[in-house]
Design an enzyme around this catalytic site. Structure first.
Site, mmCIF file in Angstrom:
data_model
loop_
_atom_site.group_PDB
_atom_site.id
_atom_site.type_symbol
_atom_site.label_atom_id
_atom_site.label_comp_id
_atom_site.label_asym_id
_atom_site.label_seq_id
_atom_site.Cartn_x
_atom_site.Cartn_y
_atom_site.Cartn_z
ATOM 1 N N GLU A 108 0.830 -1.292 -0.074
ATOM 2 C CA GLU A 108 -0.026 0.028 0.213
ATOM 3 C C GLU A 108 0.778 1.241 0.014
ATOM 4 O OE1 GLU A 108 -2.380 1.843 -0.236
ATOM 5 O OE2 GLU A 108 -4.361 0.667 -0.220
ATOM 6 N N ASN A 156 -10.729 4.649 1.089
ATOM 7 C CA ASN A 156 -9.157 4.278 0.267
ATOM 8 C C ASN A 156 -9.606 5.467 -0.964
ATOM 9 O OD1 ASN A 156 -7.171 2.264 0.275
ATOM 10 N ND2 ASN A 156 -8.805 0.823 0.268
ATOM 11 N N ASP A 213 -9.150 0.525 -4.634
ATOM 12 C CA ASP A 213 -8.405 0.799 -3.529
ATOM 13 C C ASP A 213 -7.555 2.082 -3.682
ATOM 14 O OD1 ASP A 213 -6.110 -0.136 -1.637
ATOM 15 O OD2 ASP A 213 -7.217 -2.287 -1.542
#
Length: 280
Positions: free
Chosen positions: A13, A141, A191
């Site tokens: 991430e 997100n 995401d």
């Protein structure tokens, strides 16, 4: 498309390109580490807590979102100096997505460690102040900003919805948010995301092994595939900001192959924007 880094992340991430160091950085949230490369040599910083996203302060320091709040990471020695406690007393949550805005602020989100409904929130740090902007939300997100800094995008991965909202000249939200994308009917889970130089919304789609680009009218214009199924966060970088780095995750994949959780690099054919500096 190629594997940029074959170190497998449990949950890759927070990817971004540091314009002064000219390096990509990304996190392995569940692995409690920050990854990068220098001249093709792997670099790694390990933490005593989960960390998930960062903005660059200067060449040597990052403002990092962790499970206990914001901290300054000194890259030279790996030390973390706490800046602000955020949900530090809530063992059920951790930090998740985050990105610097164009007014020198830093947005970051929290969520339940197991994705529990409604445990998430979105915060903003700006010149020493931390303010909660939104809750409850399940998996916040896709935090990213229009080229002129006047609009923020963010999503709830769990619901498959991306919103956009106006920002004032200091970067604080104004007016009502609007639904920008509803991907729920397609079964797509938005995401991490980043905005390109033309204002396109480039979003990793969890479970699809892809980054998809949508224009201002919510129309899909591009799709870039990667080998990892759980694509999680894109970042533009490289000498002319046309390379697209994409993190992936091992988390939630039964019997993963060697491609899962690795970090990918491709030529996007588009230009990105320089990542803004965070002002302390």
């Amino acid at each position: 498309m190629m594997i940029h880094d074959n170190r497998q992340c449990q949950l890759g991430e927070g990817a971004f390109w540091h314009p002064e160091r000219r390096q990509f950085f990304w996190f392995d949230i569940l692995g409690k580490r920050l990854l990068s490369q220098d001249g093709g040599q792997p670099l790694e910083w390990r933490f005593d807590r989960m960390a998930s996203a960062a903005g660059w302060i200067d060449r040597d320091r990052l403002l990092v979102a962790t499970e206990t709040g914001l901290a300054i990471l000194t890259l030279a020695d790996g030390s973390l100096a706490d800046v602000a406690a955020v949900e530090a007393d809530n063992a059920a949550t951790r930090s998740n997505d985050g990105r610097a805005d164009r007014q020198g602020g830093f947005w970051f989100s929290t969520m339940g460690r197991n994705g529990e409904p409604g445990l998430g929130a979105i915060y903003r740090y700006h010149r020493g102040e931390v303010r909660k902007l939104l809750d409850p939300i399940t998996i916040p997100n896709s935090i990213c900003f229009s080229p002129d800094g006047g609009t923020v995008h963010y999503s709830d991965t769990d619901r498959g919805i991306v919103w956009r909202q106006g920002l004032d000249t200091d970067g604080w939200p104004v007016g009502e948010r609007q639904v920008y994308l509803d991907l729920s009917a397609a079964g797509w889970s938005p995401d991490g995301a980043v905005i390109d130089a033309s204002g396109g919304f480039c979003c990793a789609i969890w479970g699809q092994g892809a980054v998809m680009r949508f224009d201002a009218d919510s129309q899909r214009t591009h799709e870039w595939k990667v080998g990892g199924q759980h694509s999680s966060c894109p970042a533009f970088g490289g000498p002319d900001l046309t390379q697209l780095l994409v993190t992936t995750a091992l988390d939630g994949i039964d019997n993963p192959d060697e491609a899962q959780g690795t970090t990918w690099l491709l030529d996007s054919g588009l230009a990105g924007l320089p990542e803004p500096r965070v002002i302390l």
